[in-house]
Design a protein around this motif. Structure first.
Motif, mmCIF file in Angstrom:
data_model
loop_
_atom_site.group_PDB
_atom_site.id
_atom_site.type_symbol
_atom_site.label_atom_id
_atom_site.label_comp_id
_atom_site.label_asym_id
_atom_site.label_seq_id
_atom_site.Cartn_x
_atom_site.Cartn_y
_atom_site.Cartn_z
ATOM 1 N N THR A 272 0.820 -1.216 0.000
ATOM 2 C CA THR A 272 0.000 0.000 0.000
ATOM 3 C C THR A 272 0.853 1.264 0.000
ATOM 4 N N LEU A 273 0.422 2.227 -0.801
ATOM 5 C CA LEU A 273 1.019 3.559 -0.834
ATOM 6 C C LEU A 273 0.090 4.520 -0.117
ATOM 7 N N THR A 274 0.619 5.325 0.802
ATOM 8 C CA THR A 274 -0.200 6.341 1.473
ATOM 9 C C THR A 274 0.087 7.703 0.846
ATOM 10 N N VAL A 275 -0.984 8.449 0.587
ATOM 11 C CA VAL A 275 -0.849 9.767 -0.056
ATOM 12 C C VAL A 275 -1.807 10.749 0.609
ATOM 13 N N PRO A 276 -1.519 12.060 0.518
ATOM 14 C CA PRO A 276 -2.465 13.068 1.018
ATOM 15 C C PRO A 276 -3.761 13.006 0.209
ATOM 16 N N ALA A 284 -0.893 10.311 -7.818
ATOM 17 C CA ALA A 284 -1.021 9.168 -6.907
ATOM 18 C C ALA A 284 -0.824 7.861 -7.652
ATOM 19 N N VAL A 285 -1.391 7.768 -8.854
ATOM 20 C CA VAL A 285 -1.250 6.549 -9.661
ATOM 21 C C VAL A 285 0.195 6.379 -10.106
ATOM 22 N N ARG A 286 0.838 7.507 -10.478
ATOM 23 C CA ARG A 286 2.244 7.433 -10.916
ATOM 24 C C ARG A 286 3.135 6.915 -9.784
ATOM 25 N N ARG A 287 2.914 7.458 -8.565
ATOM 26 C CA ARG A 287 3.727 7.023 -7.423
ATOM 27 C C ARG A 287 3.487 5.548 -7.098
ATOM 28 N N GLU A 290 5.315 3.474 -9.580
ATOM 29 C CA GLU A 290 6.761 3.579 -9.350
ATOM 30 C C GLU A 290 7.198 2.697 -8.189
ATOM 31 N N GLU A 291 6.366 2.633 -7.136
ATOM 32 C CA GLU A 291 6.717 1.842 -5.956
ATOM 33 C C GLU A 291 6.121 0.431 -6.010
ATOM 34 N N GLN A 292 5.486 0.107 -7.156
ATOM 35 C CA GLN A 292 4.878 -1.213 -7.348
ATOM 36 C C GLN A 292 3.893 -1.557 -6.218
ATOM 37 N N ALA A 293 3.117 -0.555 -5.858
ATOM 38 C CA ALA A 293 2.090 -0.738 -4.830
ATOM 39 C C ALA A 293 0.788 -1.181 -5.491
#
Length: 389
Positions: A272-276, A284-287, A290-293
């Motif tokens: 899981t990726l956490t974002v504001p 958010a999708v790009r990150r 990138e982190e394979q979340a």
């Protein structure tokens, strides 16, 4: 019957299960809803018509009111069934189980208890108290038969005594889904320590009981000199089918439950990726890529999780709009039931999902840290894989 299935009753559902179509609430006992299905009225009418000739013999001046008297007999009988079911419910609540409802239906009643019994003795007491209650009612009614006035009242009391004694004794037959099957299950469970094996044994008891019941019309004449009627055959077929299907369902359920411990949330969780929450969706999708979340969770400035981004909603959002909308637009708020402990597994996992259906759930560690996101699709896939083994 109890749910853990009951003889005159049936099978258990989760506490949050919706009311079935054609079911009516008529009140409550100890905070437990009492429901009646539309099929009950069919049985009540059948009882009224069946007993009308006998009522006519006892009190010939009633005319059409004999059908009303027969209907009252049906109501009185089902009140005793309600006491049978209420005893299951009260004992279950005293042992710490949630009770959803009591339902009166065509074949008797059903008490819906949340979750499987935790101990063999719990299974035993929840199950056995129902038949004992029916036998007690039958014994009291049998005693009253000798002191009440002759006529319609004595007929009703005698009918109540016979019916309850029959219900109590029949429910003690050692086969699922009867209460006696639950008693047998408790005994085998206590002796073997294996609840699932105990269910299989009790299920076979129910199947053998069904076969014996179906054979009854065949042996009536050679053994007792009684010729079976069409009504005998129909009733035996309905009851035999009920027992066979109930026992078979319990056995199948036990085989699946035996594999439930292998269903663990933690290894199924997506990274899981956490974002504001105000971050543009495209970023958010790009990150995440990138982190394979495999999932995105929106958080407040203090790190508190706010929502889970819906994968379906992201796919549905046109790519040219994603830079201009905040990620919170496609996130589902973390309502009650959508946050689960990362350690949840087995039956607890299945019950949690059934109580609060959703596409994704947030998994958290005991200290509140986010572990990952659990997808219902991943749980279903793992469940099918375990069931196929």
């Amino acid at each position: 019957m109890s749910d853990p299935s009951d003889p005159a009753t049936g099978e258990r559902r989760p506490a949050a299960s919706p009311r079935a179509p054609g079911t009516f609430r008529i009140g409550s006992i100890a905070g437990i809803d009492v429901l009646v299905t539309s099929t009950w009225f069919i049985v009540a009418l059948l009882i009224a018509v069946t007993f009308a000739p006998r009522i006519d013999e006892v009190q010939a001046d009633l005319g059409v009111l004999k059908y009303v008297a027969g209907f009252v007999m049906a109501v009185v009988l089902y009140l005793s069934v309600l006491l049978h079911e209420a005893s299951h419910a009260v004992v279950a609540k005293r042992l710490g189980y949630g009770v959803t409802s009591i339902t009166l239906h065509f074949l008797g009643g059903m008490t819906e208890i949340d979750g499987q019994s935790r101990k063999p003795r719990h299974e035993f007491w929840i199950a056995v108290v129902g038949p004992l209650t029916s036998i007690a009612i039958g014994a009291v009614a049998a005693g009253l038969w000798f002191v009440v006035p002759k006529g319609l009242v004595q007929l009703a009391v005698g009918y109540l005594a016979g019916a309850n004694l029959l219900i109590g004794v029949m429910n003690l037959v050692p086969g699922l889904p009867l209460d006696g099957g639950r008693v047998l299950k408790a005994a085998v469970w206590g002796a073997s320590g294996n609840q699932h094996r105990a269910t299989i044994v009790a299920g076979w008891g129910g199947r053998l009981t069904a076969l014996a019941l179906l054979a009854w019309p065949i042996v009536m004449e050679p053994l007792f000199g009684l010729e079976p009627t069409i009504l005998d055959v129909v009733l035996v077929f309905i009851l035999g089918l009920f027992l066979w299907t109930g026992a078979t369902a319990a056995m199948a359920h036990a085989r699946l439950r035996e594999r439930l411990p292998a269903l663990v949330a933690r290894p199924l969780a997506r990274r899981t990726l956490t974002v504001p929450s105000d971050l543009p969706l495209a970023e958010a999708v790009r990150r995440a890529q990138e982190e394979q979340a495999g999932s995105i969770v929106t958080v407040a400035p203090d790190g508190r999780p706010l929502g889970i981004v819906s994968e379906a909603a992201v796919i549905a959002m046109p790519a040219d709009r994603r830079p201009w909308v905040p990620v919170s637009t496609v996130a589902r708020s973390l309502e009650d039931g959508l946050t689960l402990p990362a350690t949840v597994a087995g039956e607890d996992l299945v019950l949690a999902i059934s109580r609060r259906p959703a596409e994704e759930y947030l998994l958290v560690e005991p200290d509140g840290r986010i572990y990952g996101v659990l997808s219902t699709a991943d749980v279903d896939k793992a469940f099918r894989a375990n069931a196929a083994r």
